[in-house]
Design a protein around this motif. Sequence first.
Motif, PDB file in Angstrom:
ATOM      1  N   ILE A   1       1.374  -1.350   0.365  1.00 14.73           N
ATOM      2  CA  ILE A   1      -0.331  -0.025   0.142  1.00 14.73           C
ATOM      3  C   ILE A   1       0.925   1.215   0.443  1.00 14.73           C
ATOM      4  CG2 ILE A   1      -1.285   1.316   1.212  1.00 14.73           C
ATOM      5  CD1 ILE A   1      -2.766  -1.179   2.130  1.00 14.73           C
ATOM      6  N   PRO A   2       0.351   2.265  -1.144  1.00 13.83           N
ATOM      7  CA  PRO A   2       1.986   3.501  -0.888  1.00 13.83           C
ATOM      8  C   PRO A   2       1.737   4.148   0.236  1.00 13.83           C
ATOM      9  CG  PRO A   2       0.078   3.580  -2.518  1.00 13.83           C
ATOM     10  CD  PRO A   2      -0.582   2.564  -1.718  1.00 13.83           C
ATOM     11  N   TYR A   3       2.577   5.105   0.885  1.00 12.10           N
ATOM     12  CA  TYR A   3       2.751   5.456   1.951  1.00 12.10           C
ATOM     13  C   TYR A   3       2.831   7.287   1.402  1.00 12.10           C
ATOM     14  CZ  TYR A   3       4.591   8.949   4.983  1.00 12.10           C
ATOM     15  OH  TYR A   3       5.345  10.039   5.681  1.00 12.10           O
ATOM     16  N   ILE A   4       1.795   7.365   2.030  1.00 12.74           N
ATOM     17  CA  ILE A   4       0.811   8.955   1.525  1.00 12.74           C
ATOM     18  C   ILE A   4       0.906   9.577   2.490  1.00 12.74           C
ATOM     19  CG2 ILE A   4      -0.838   9.976   0.939  1.00 12.74           C
ATOM     20  CD1 ILE A   4      -0.215   8.797  -1.648  1.00 12.74           C
ATOM     21  N   PHE A   5       1.508  10.947   2.329  1.00 11.05           N
ATOM     22  CA  PHE A   5       1.357  11.459   3.961  1.00 11.05           C
ATOM     23  C   PHE A   5       0.291  12.105   4.450  1.00 11.05           C
ATOM     24  CE2 PHE A   5       2.143  15.760   6.220  1.00 11.05           C
ATOM     25  CZ  PHE A   5       2.834  15.673   7.415  1.00 11.05           C
ATOM     26  N   GLY A   6      -0.221  12.051   5.943  1.00 13.24           N
ATOM     27  CA  GLY A   6      -1.244  11.887   5.957  1.00 13.24           C
ATOM     28  C   GLY A   6      -2.766  11.062   5.626  1.00 13.24           C
ATOM     29  N   GLY A   7      -1.870  10.142   4.680  1.00 15.07           N
ATOM     30  CA  GLY A   7      -3.098   9.089   4.663  1.00 15.07           C
ATOM     31  C   GLY A   7      -3.418   8.229   5.750  1.00 15.07           C
ATOM     32  N   ASN A   8      -4.884   7.763   5.589  1.00 16.16           N
ATOM     33  CA  ASN A   8      -5.382   7.061   6.421  1.00 16.16           C
ATOM     34  C   ASN A   8      -6.202   5.886   5.698  1.00 16.16           C
ATOM     35  OD1 ASN A   8      -7.401   8.576   5.635  1.00 16.16           O
ATOM     36  ND2 ASN A   8      -7.988  10.183   7.358  1.00 16.16           N
ATOM     37  N   THR A   9      -6.311   5.381   4.889  1.00 15.82           N
ATOM     38  CA  THR A   9      -7.039   4.193   4.501  1.00 15.82           C
ATOM     39  C   THR A   9      -6.299   3.874   3.402  1.00 15.82           C
ATOM     40  OG1 THR A   9      -8.228   6.042   2.349  1.00 15.82           O
ATOM     41  CG2 THR A   9      -9.756   6.016   4.406  1.00 15.82           C
ATOM     42  N   PRO A  10      -6.294   2.428   3.266  1.00 17.87           N
ATOM     43  CA  PRO A  10      -5.706   1.870   2.728  1.00 17.87           C
ATOM     44  C   PRO A  10      -6.183   1.698   1.331  1.00 17.87           C
ATOM     45  CG  PRO A  10      -6.615  -0.021   4.387  1.00 17.87           C
ATOM     46  CD  PRO A  10      -7.235   1.427   5.170  1.00 17.87           C
TER      47      PRO A  10
END
Length: 69
Positions: free
Chosen positions: A31-40
């Motif tokens: 699953i990609p790392y996204i700054f501030g990401g909070n859903t798969p």
Amino acid sequence: MIEPRRTASSIESTGVNVELLLSYAKSMLGIPYIFGGNTPLSGLDCSGLVCELLKSVGEIGTMEDLSAQ
């Protein structure tokens, strides 16, 4: 006050299936790392990953629930 860290035995004493939790964590590899990401679906950062895992075992509610605390 700093809370003591949970050990594997203390996690198991809560009734959390550690093997299932680890299996779910491993399923999130890729699953990609996204700054501030909070859903798969859109991507996760490190805290988003931890929150997602804790939600999966019923330890916390949603990110909105956390921000209200």
